[in-house]
Design a protein around this motif. Structure first.
Motif, PDB file in Angstrom:
ATOM      1  N   ASP A  99       0.825  -1.197   0.000  1.00  0.00           N
ATOM      2  CA  ASP A  99       0.000   0.000   0.000  1.00  0.00           C
ATOM      3  C   ASP A  99       0.862   1.251   0.000  1.00  0.00           C
ATOM      4  O   ASP A  99       0.418   2.329   0.324  1.00  0.00           O
ATOM      5  CB  ASP A  99      -0.903   0.007   1.233  1.00  0.00           C
ATOM      6  N   ARG A 100       2.121   1.068  -0.391  1.00  0.00           N
ATOM      7  CA  ARG A 100       2.994   2.232  -0.311  1.00  0.00           C
ATOM      8  C   ARG A 100       2.557   3.348  -1.249  1.00  0.00           C
ATOM      9  O   ARG A 100       2.780   4.516  -1.006  1.00  0.00           O
ATOM     10  CB  ARG A 100       4.437   1.830  -0.590  1.00  0.00           C
ATOM     11  N   LYS A 101       1.911   2.926  -2.335  1.00  0.00           N
ATOM     12  CA  LYS A 101       1.525   3.955  -3.280  1.00  0.00           C
ATOM     13  C   LYS A 101       0.501   4.910  -2.653  1.00  0.00           C
ATOM     14  O   LYS A 101       0.496   6.101  -2.903  1.00  0.00           O
ATOM     15  CB  LYS A 101       0.923   3.316  -4.539  1.00  0.00           C
ATOM     16  N   THR A 102      -0.345   4.328  -1.825  1.00  0.00           N
ATOM     17  CA  THR A 102      -1.395   5.146  -1.226  1.00  0.00           C
ATOM     18  C   THR A 102      -0.988   5.682   0.134  1.00  0.00           C
ATOM     19  O   THR A 102      -1.575   6.625   0.631  1.00  0.00           O
ATOM     20  CB  THR A 102      -2.659   4.304  -1.044  1.00  0.00           C
ATOM     21  N   SER A 103       0.046   5.079   0.736  1.00  0.00           N
ATOM     22  CA  SER A 103       0.482   5.512   2.063  1.00  0.00           C
ATOM     23  C   SER A 103       0.925   6.964   2.041  1.00  0.00           C
ATOM     24  O   SER A 103       1.472   7.448   1.052  1.00  0.00           O
ATOM     25  CB  SER A 103       1.637   4.626   2.531  1.00  0.00           C
ATOM     26  N   PRO A 104       0.685   7.681   3.110  1.00  0.00           N
ATOM     27  CA  PRO A 104       1.058   9.090   3.142  1.00  0.00           C
ATOM     28  C   PRO A 104       2.578   9.257   3.152  1.00  0.00           C
ATOM     29  O   PRO A 104       3.076  10.337   2.921  1.00  0.00           O
ATOM     30  CB  PRO A 104       0.445   9.587   4.449  1.00  0.00           C
ATOM     31  N   PHE A 105       3.312   8.179   3.386  1.00  0.00           N
ATOM     32  CA  PHE A 105       4.755   8.331   3.470  1.00  0.00           C
ATOM     33  C   PHE A 105       5.519   7.514   2.455  1.00  0.00           C
ATOM     34  O   PHE A 105       6.660   7.177   2.679  1.00  0.00           O
ATOM     35  CB  PHE A 105       5.237   7.989   4.882  1.00  0.00           C
ATOM     36  N   ARG A 106       4.886   7.241   1.326  1.00  0.00           N
ATOM     37  CA  ARG A 106       5.640   6.480   0.341  1.00  0.00           C
ATOM     38  C   ARG A 106       6.878   7.287  -0.067  1.00  0.00           C
ATOM     39  O   ARG A 106       6.861   8.515  -0.139  1.00  0.00           O
ATOM     40  CB  ARG A 106       4.773   6.132  -0.859  1.00  0.00           C
ATOM     41  N   ALA A 107       7.948   6.571  -0.315  1.00  0.00           N
ATOM     42  CA  ALA A 107       9.207   7.233  -0.641  1.00  0.00           C
ATOM     43  C   ALA A 107       9.121   7.900  -2.002  1.00  0.00           C
ATOM     44  O   ALA A 107       8.389   7.436  -2.882  1.00  0.00           O
ATOM     45  CB  ALA A 107      10.333   6.203  -0.631  1.00  0.00           C
ATOM     46  N   VAL A 108       9.860   8.981  -2.171  1.00  0.00           N
ATOM     47  CA  VAL A 108       9.828   9.639  -3.473  1.00  0.00           C
ATOM     48  C   VAL A 108      10.801   8.940  -4.427  1.00  0.00           C
ATOM     49  O   VAL A 108      11.881   8.550  -4.055  1.00  0.00           O
ATOM     50  CB  VAL A 108      10.093  11.166  -3.364  1.00  0.00           C
ATOM     51  N   THR A 109      10.350   8.759  -5.646  1.00  0.00           N
ATOM     52  CA  THR A 109      11.110   7.983  -6.629  1.00  0.00           C
ATOM     53  C   THR A 109      11.585   8.863  -7.785  1.00  0.00           C
ATOM     54  O   THR A 109      11.224  10.031  -7.882  1.00  0.00           O
ATOM     55  CB  THR A 109      10.237   6.870  -7.221  1.00  0.00           C
ATOM     56  N   VAL A 110      12.333   8.242  -8.668  1.00  0.00           N
ATOM     57  CA  VAL A 110      12.808   8.954  -9.849  1.00  0.00           C
ATOM     58  C   VAL A 110      11.640   9.536 -10.617  1.00  0.00           C
ATOM     59  O   VAL A 110      11.722  10.642 -11.141  1.00  0.00           O
ATOM     60  CB  VAL A 110      13.546   8.002 -10.818  1.00  0.00           C
ATOM     61  N   ALA A 111      10.582   8.766 -10.687  1.00  0.00           N
ATOM     62  CA  ALA A 111       9.411   9.214 -11.440  1.00  0.00           C
ATOM     63  C   ALA A 111       8.876  10.518 -10.858  1.00  0.00           C
ATOM     64  O   ALA A 111       8.542  11.447 -11.610  1.00  0.00           O
ATOM     65  CB  ALA A 111       8.333   8.138 -11.398  1.00  0.00           C
ATOM     66  N   ASP A 112       8.812  10.594  -9.540  1.00  0.00           N
ATOM     67  CA  ASP A 112       8.318  11.814  -8.901  1.00  0.00           C
ATOM     68  C   ASP A 112       9.193  13.004  -9.270  1.00  0.00           C
ATOM     69  O   ASP A 112       8.700  14.068  -9.640  1.00  0.00           O
ATOM     70  CB  ASP A 112       8.325  11.645  -7.376  1.00  0.00           C
ATOM     71  N   VAL A 113      10.478  12.777  -9.172  1.00  0.00           N
ATOM     72  CA  VAL A 113      11.417  13.854  -9.484  1.00  0.00           C
ATOM     73  C   VAL A 113      11.265  14.265 -10.945  1.00  0.00           C
ATOM     74  O   VAL A 113      11.205  15.458 -11.262  1.00  0.00           O
ATOM     75  CB  VAL A 113      12.871  13.413  -9.203  1.00  0.00           C
ATOM     76  N   ALA A 114      11.188  13.266 -11.803  1.00  0.00           N
ATOM     77  CA  ALA A 114      11.061  13.539 -13.234  1.00  0.00           C
ATOM     78  C   ALA A 114       9.833  14.405 -13.496  1.00  0.00           C
ATOM     79  O   ALA A 114       9.901  15.407 -14.206  1.00  0.00           O
ATOM     80  CB  ALA A 114      10.951  12.223 -14.002  1.00  0.00           C
ATOM     81  N   ARG A 115       8.740  14.021 -12.902  1.00  0.00           N
ATOM     82  CA  ARG A 115       7.496  14.752 -13.103  1.00  0.00           C
ATOM     83  C   ARG A 115       7.676  16.218 -12.716  1.00  0.00           C
ATOM     84  O   ARG A 115       7.354  17.127 -13.444  1.00  0.00           O
ATOM     85  CB  ARG A 115       6.394  14.108 -12.257  1.00  0.00           C
ATOM     86  N   ARG A 116       8.246  16.400 -11.520  1.00  0.00           N
ATOM     87  CA  ARG A 116       8.399  17.766 -11.032  1.00  0.00           C
ATOM     88  C   ARG A 116       9.372  18.579 -11.893  1.00  0.00           C
ATOM     89  O   ARG A 116       9.188  19.781 -12.092  1.00  0.00           O
ATOM     90  CB  ARG A 116       8.892  17.737  -9.586  1.00  0.00           C
ATOM     91  N   ALA A 117      10.398  17.902 -12.393  1.00  0.00           N
ATOM     92  CA  ALA A 117      11.397  18.623 -13.195  1.00  0.00           C
ATOM     93  C   ALA A 117      10.942  18.730 -14.653  1.00  0.00           C
ATOM     94  O   ALA A 117      11.609  19.343 -15.483  1.00  0.00           O
ATOM     95  CB  ALA A 117      12.738  17.909 -13.106  1.00  0.00           C
ATOM     96  N   GLU A 118       9.817  18.095 -14.931  1.00  0.00           N
ATOM     97  CA  GLU A 118       9.265  18.088 -16.289  1.00  0.00           C
ATOM     98  C   GLU A 118      10.236  17.523 -17.319  1.00  0.00           C
ATOM     99  O   GLU A 118      10.501  18.133 -18.359  1.00  0.00           O
ATOM    100  CB  GLU A 118       8.807  19.497 -16.684  1.00  0.00           C
ATOM    101  N   VAL A 119      10.788  16.377 -16.980  1.00  0.00           N
ATOM    102  CA  VAL A 119      11.638  15.644 -17.926  1.00  0.00           C
ATOM    103  C   VAL A 119      11.187  14.187 -17.886  1.00  0.00           C
ATOM    104  O   VAL A 119      10.335  13.818 -17.076  1.00  0.00           O
ATOM    105  CB  VAL A 119      13.130  15.718 -17.539  1.00  0.00           C
ATOM    106  N   SER A 120      11.799  13.378 -18.735  1.00  0.00           N
ATOM    107  CA  SER A 120      11.418  11.967 -18.723  1.00  0.00           C
ATOM    108  C   SER A 120      12.068  11.264 -17.540  1.00  0.00           C
ATOM    109  O   SER A 120      13.028  11.741 -16.950  1.00  0.00           O
ATOM    110  CB  SER A 120      11.877  11.295 -20.005  1.00  0.00           C
ATOM    111  N   LYS A 121      11.517  10.115 -17.217  1.00  0.00           N
ATOM    112  CA  LYS A 121      12.048   9.334 -16.117  1.00  0.00           C
ATOM    113  C   LYS A 121      13.524   9.001 -16.379  1.00  0.00           C
ATOM    114  O   LYS A 121      14.365   9.084 -15.485  1.00  0.00           O
ATOM    115  CB  LYS A 121      11.247   8.026 -16.001  1.00  0.00           C
ATOM    116  N   ALA A 122      13.813   8.649 -17.607  1.00  0.00           N
ATOM    117  CA  ALA A 122      15.180   8.269 -17.951  1.00  0.00           C
ATOM    118  C   ALA A 122      16.161   9.410 -17.690  1.00  0.00           C
ATOM    119  O   ALA A 122      17.228   9.216 -17.108  1.00  0.00           O
ATOM    120  CB  ALA A 122      15.252   7.844 -19.406  1.00  0.00           C
ATOM    121  N   THR A 123      15.775  10.584 -18.092  1.00  0.00           N
ATOM    122  CA  THR A 123      16.663  11.733 -17.892  1.00  0.00           C
ATOM    123  C   THR A 123      16.894  11.987 -16.412  1.00  0.00           C
ATOM    124  O   THR A 123      18.034  12.159 -15.962  1.00  0.00           O
ATOM    125  CB  THR A 123      16.058  12.987 -18.530  1.00  0.00           C
TER     126      THR A 123
END
Lengths: 362, 362
Positions: free
Chosen positions: B2-26
């Motif tokens: 349930d980590r995806k829904t948990s209030p404390f799921r760890a932040v991942t590359v995908a999260d960072v990518a989204r915020r930086a507006e780049v692809s996950k790979a970048t």
DNA sequence: ATGAAAGCGCTAACAG
DNA sequence: CTGTTAGCGCTTTCAT
């Protein structure tokens, strides 16, 4: 990644599944021991696994489950017997509960401590046991608490940090030991610790960046004040441990003062060892020339002539306690932060005598 | 999960990518520091990572790369200062090369050793440093070698195992120390080790399941034979360490024999400590009643009266050496198995005297 | 009870 | 330089 083609790529669930002629999911279930599987299939899979010498990849497992089955320990100095036993105790308890241990050494340096924490968090340890190197610099520990990762502070409480703590009754122990020395007739007592200060003189409690030492010095001073000894602060020796030989030099300085102390309370067994050696080197006798009491019942203190009186800390129990608090939290318990104070025991040996000035007067 | 829904799921590359507006790979490239990225994007990603307090998941990283950046250590007993320093030294060297350390304690039991190895392999350590508990039972170590995982044996070589070894010149050291005792006039010497045997009497070298101890006893016996001492085998004391108090009892028995030895060579500092305590308890004096020499320059040996002569083992160097051999292999070097023998140093203190029978005759 | 398929968070080919 | 798309080995829905 050429592991797929490499002659030594590890065997995976898929390999086992193929050989057992079942689906990957089924093989995974028996190998991981979690799903419902018929006995017949279970046996087939186990046989295949054995035949292939399958070794589960715990890392992959951890990545999907989010639990690593590992707890991280950060100690000040693994060479110090005190921490050696603590680590042993924590490991024992951890294993008993099915956890493993990753060890990191801070060398009593905050920066190293921060780095260690980063690594351990990177490895997704399920919880942490830490002996904070510097209570003036604990932002990284706050981060741990904030991230909800279980944390137990070992031996050194930190005020205002909502983490479990396992420590000893440092203040009381120091108070009692100091009193014992005062009752023997001493009026000129010194406290020696390995803490660093620049310049190396005691100016106030805010210098004492290790909370256990701070508590001890607090007890030492309280006893001195209670006995009406004036300016005991002047005899608090911050002997340091930053550079090699620094401690030795500080101790030498203390012993060669115009009016050297007649009794010393040593903050740990390493600094006590330095004191003992320095005394030996200059031909000072215990307890005739100087009385000595040390924290921690180190091995060597019982075989000197005379043996050294010590404040025995229940390190093994502390470790067990710490591990148990931590594991309880890892397993989901969420009580408010607990503060366990374990009692020390004063072991009187032969290192406390009557100060020379008094015996001469008699 | 349930980590995806948990209030404390760890932040991942995908999260960072989204915020930086780049692809996950970048995002992954800059976060992992491996691909080519424009400075502008790099900054954006780093900013996003910091804002989100991103912590890389090393486990996931390891799963894809196949390397964990971790080395596993299995020692006999972390409480033993010898191993404490070894661990410290290995850790230091490992960190210097960018590796971390997972520690396991075998308690000198093969079964625990096997279990530890299983865990470490499960965690996909890049290499292993092990002090084998029993050289009669090394199939699990053979498996390690066969699986091509770098392995270094610490302190205890194993014949016929194609692994690197870091050890000391045990046989020579024991030979020389024994000779020293013989030259002082002793003809009745004993060797005491913590090894277990049932019944607890020496019957032959095949009993000696720790290779370093075997080498030492070999040297001890060779010196005795060279001096024409007859039946020295009768004075090899396998004092054990399986049960509490067992060692103490064995030592008591040795000291209370009808014809007790006049000199003892102790195989490690723990057993020497037992001997010292036992002697003290029955009022025997060193070196008048008994001469004592011990392996390992433990802290306590230098502060007794008289201090104890020891065979100093360069533990810190051994650890460094072991770690370096291991890391070289992890980094791809594949020389044939190397066997490093580090020299010990005899430190003469005050524990060797002339046997009483001779002084009386004079 | 079993299998197919979709994750876990990251790295790594391969295009463009 | 960047994005897309497959993996890594395991677990975990969700059907069947």
């Amino acid at each position: 990644m050429d592991r797929k083609t490499s002659p030594f790529r590890a065997v995976t669930v898929a390999d086992v599944a193929r050989r057992a002629e079942v689906s990957k999911a089924t093989a995974a279930r028996v190998l991981g021991g979690y799903g419902p599987v018929s006995d017949e299939v279970k046996l087939r899979v186990q046989a295949a696994a054995k035949a292939l010498d399958y070794r589960p990849n715990e890392l992959a497992r951890s990545v999907s489950t989010g639990k690593s089955g590992t707890i991280g320990i950060v100690v000040g100095d693994i060479e110090n017997a005190f921490f050696g036993i603590a680590v042993r105790s924590i490991s024992d308890t951890a294993h008993r509960h099915g956890f493993n241990v990753i060890l990191a050494n801070s060398g009593e340096e905050v920066e190293a401590e921060k780095a260690a924490l980063k690594v351990l968090v990177g490895k997704r340890v399920d919880g942490l046991i830490v002996t904070p190197a510097d209570n003036r610099n604990v932002a990284h520990l706050r981060d741990i608490v904030r991230s909800r990762r279980p944390l137990v502070l070992f031996d050194r409480p930190i005020e205002g940090l909502a983490a479990d703590v396992v420590a000893t009754d440092d203040r009381d122990a120091a108070f009692a030991a100091t009193m014992r020395l005062i009752e023997a007739g001493h009026r000129h007592l010194a406290y020696v610790t390995a803490l660093n200060a620049e310049p190396p003189v005691f100016t106030g409690p805010e210098q004492l960046y290790t909370s256990s030492v701070k508590a001890r010095i607090d007890g030492f001073l309280a006893a001195c004040h209670a006995a009406g000894i004036d300016a005991p602060e002047g005899n608090i020796c911050l002997a340091g441990n930053a550079a090699a030989g620094q401690q030795r030099a500080s101790v030498e300085r203390l012993l060669s003062a115009v009016e050297p102390p007649t009794a010393i309370l040593a903050s740990d067994s390493l600094v006590a060892f330095e004191i003992f050696k320095a005394m030996q080197a200059r031909g000072l006798r215990i307890p005739d020339d100087l009385s000595l009491v040390s924290f921690y019942d180190a091995e060597w203190t019982s075989v000197t002539t005379p043996p050294i009186s010590v404040i025995d800390q229940p390190v093994y129990d502390m470790g067990t306690q710490a591990a148990e608090l931590l594991i309880a939290r890892i397993n989901g318990e969420t009580p408010p932060a607990r503060h366990c104070v374990l009692p020390t025991r004063f072991i009187e040996r032969g290192s406390i005598g009557v100060p020379r000035c008094l015996t001469a007067a008699t």
